[in-house]
Design a protein around this motif. Structure first.
Motif, short mmCIF file in Angstrom:
data_model
loop_
_atom_site.label_atom_id
_atom_site.label_comp_id
_atom_site.label_asym_id
_atom_site.label_seq_id
_atom_site.Cartn_x
_atom_site.Cartn_y
_atom_site.Cartn_z
N SER A 44 0.83 -1.20 0.00
CA SER A 44 0.00 0.00 0.00
C SER A 44 0.87 1.25 0.00
N GLU A 45 0.29 2.33 -0.48
CA GLU A 45 1.00 3.61 -0.50
C GLU A 45 1.37 4.04 0.91
N MET A 46 0.52 3.72 1.88
CA MET A 46 0.80 4.07 3.27
C MET A 46 2.05 3.33 3.77
N GLN A 47 2.15 2.04 3.43
CA GLN A 47 3.32 1.26 3.84
C GLN A 47 4.59 1.80 3.19
N LEU A 48 4.50 2.13 1.91
CA LEU A 48 5.65 2.67 1.19
C LEU A 48 6.10 3.99 1.79
N ASN A 49 5.15 4.86 2.07
CA ASN A 49 5.48 6.16 2.66
C ASN A 49 6.14 6.00 4.02
N ALA A 50 5.63 5.05 4.82
CA ALA A 50 6.20 4.82 6.15
C ALA A 50 7.63 4.31 6.04
N LEU A 51 7.88 3.37 5.12
CA LEU A 51 9.23 2.84 4.93
C LEU A 51 10.17 3.91 4.40
N SER A 52 9.67 4.76 3.52
CA SER A 52 10.48 5.84 2.97
C SER A 52 10.86 6.84 4.06
N GLU A 53 9.89 7.20 4.90
CA GLU A 53 10.16 8.14 6.00
C GLU A 53 11.16 7.55 6.99
N GLN A 54 11.02 6.26 7.28
CA GLN A 54 11.95 5.60 8.19
C GLN A 54 13.36 5.64 7.64
N LEU A 85 7.30 -7.12 1.90
CA LEU A 85 7.29 -7.45 0.48
C LEU A 85 6.96 -8.91 0.21
N PHE A 86 7.45 -9.80 1.08
CA PHE A 86 7.37 -11.23 0.78
C PHE A 86 6.51 -12.01 1.76
N ALA A 87 5.60 -11.31 2.43
CA ALA A 87 4.70 -11.97 3.39
C ALA A 87 3.92 -13.10 2.72
N HIS A 88 3.56 -12.91 1.44
CA HIS A 88 2.76 -13.90 0.73
C HIS A 88 3.54 -15.18 0.43
N GLN A 89 4.87 -15.15 0.60
CA GLN A 89 5.69 -16.32 0.28
C GLN A 89 6.02 -17.18 1.50
N HIS A 90 5.46 -16.84 2.65
CA HIS A 90 5.65 -17.67 3.85
C HIS A 90 7.14 -17.78 4.19
N VAL A 91 7.82 -16.63 4.22
CA VAL A 91 9.24 -16.57 4.55
C VAL A 91 9.50 -15.28 5.30
N ILE A 92 10.42 -15.33 6.29
CA ILE A 92 10.77 -14.14 7.05
C ILE A 92 12.28 -13.99 7.14
N LEU A 93 12.71 -12.75 7.24
CA LEU A 93 14.12 -12.43 7.47
C LEU A 93 14.31 -12.23 8.97
N GLN A 227 13.80 -3.09 -6.89
CA GLN A 227 12.87 -2.00 -7.24
C GLN A 227 12.49 -1.22 -5.98
N ALA A 228 12.24 -1.94 -4.88
CA ALA A 228 11.88 -1.28 -3.62
C ALA A 228 13.03 -0.43 -3.10
N LEU A 229 14.25 -0.98 -3.09
CA LEU A 229 15.40 -0.24 -2.57
C LEU A 229 15.69 1.00 -3.41
N LEU A 230 15.59 0.87 -4.72
CA LEU A 230 15.81 2.03 -5.60
C LEU A 230 14.74 3.09 -5.36
N THR A 231 13.51 2.65 -5.15
CA THR A 231 12.41 3.59 -4.92
C THR A 231 12.56 4.31 -3.58
N LEU A 232 12.92 3.56 -2.55
CA LEU A 232 12.92 4.10 -1.20
C LEU A 232 14.23 4.76 -0.78
N CYS A 233 15.35 4.31 -1.34
CA CYS A 233 16.66 4.76 -0.85
C CYS A 233 17.41 5.66 -1.82
N THR A 234 17.16 5.52 -3.09
CA THR A 234 18.00 6.19 -4.09
C THR A 234 17.32 7.37 -4.76
#
Length: 236
Positions: A44-54, A85-93, A227-234
């Protein structure tokens, strides 16, 4: 054609300038035109904005906090990003206390990618191995690989380097997308043979360069994180 000497490490910092990063993100966005559910657009846009702000807060605090504090906040952020990003894949970091290890999903528990000692770079490295691994290897502990510790023979080291080229090329792109310096890890400090002829650093460099030139060959899940890292960090 001028060739880089094996003894001289290539300059990874020149691989992904801000303008290069923008071009790469544009190409990744173009590849995503079909909008599959397992993509950045599923957040969601809200999640993206929160991650970007963080992330912006982390960058601004880097000169204020201690190295350990910065390491913890960046790894916390990466854990949050991956697990979103990968919650749907049943895997966690997961931040590991010891050496890195991968545990496949079992008894309705998600698969776990444990990275070493809470290090941000280790997390990116272990994620790269997860992205390279196919469906079959993701069902095996440590993706079915046997790890030879430091002090490998020359033959073992050559086998290690062959397996590591693509994961470290992905790790390189993730690292540069976060605007951080990247160095290859040959992971054999106590070698008893001549390592000066190794082309490993150049091989990783060329593979990373190839991924930038042809992003469609990057593994699907790796494309999502990049794509996420480029969007949020760069990208400003």
């Amino acid at each position: 054609m001028h060739m880089i000497s094996p003894a001289v490490d290539p300059d990874f910092s020149i691989l992904l300038s801000v303008s290069d990063a923008k071009r790469l993100l544009h190409r990744l966005n173009t590849l995503e035109t079909k909008k599959p559910p397992e993509s950045l657009s599923a957040i969601s846009e809200m999640q993206l904005n929160a991650l970007s702000e963080q992330w912006q807060k982390i960058i601004h605090a880097e000169n204020i906090n201690t190295v350990d504090e910065n390491e913890k906040t960046t790894t916390d952020w990466l854990i949050s990003l991956f697990n979103t990003l990968f919650a749907h894949q049943h895997v966690i970091l997961v931040r590991g206390a010891g050496e890195p290890e991968y545990f496949p999903a079992k008894d309705n528990q998600p698969a776990r990618i444990e990275f070493a000692h809470g290090f941000f770079q280790s997390a990116l490295h272990e994620l790269s191995h997860f992205f390279i691994a196919g469906e079959r290897r993701r069902q095996l502990s440590d993706f079915g690989y046997w790890y030879a510790p430091d002090g490998r023979t020359e033959a073992q080291q050559q086998a290690f380097e062959r397996v590591e080229i693509k994961p470290q090329a992905l790790e390189c792109l993730f690292t540069l997308a976060c605007r951080r310096p990247f160095q290859v890890s040959q992971d054999n400090l106590f070698a008893t043979f001549d390592t000066s002829t190794s082309t490993f650093a150049q091989d990783v460099y060329q593979q990373a360069k190839a991924y930038i030139a042809e992003p469609h060959v990057i593994p699907r899940d790796a494309k999502i994180l990049l794509q996420a890292l480029l969007t949020l960090c760069t990208i400003d």
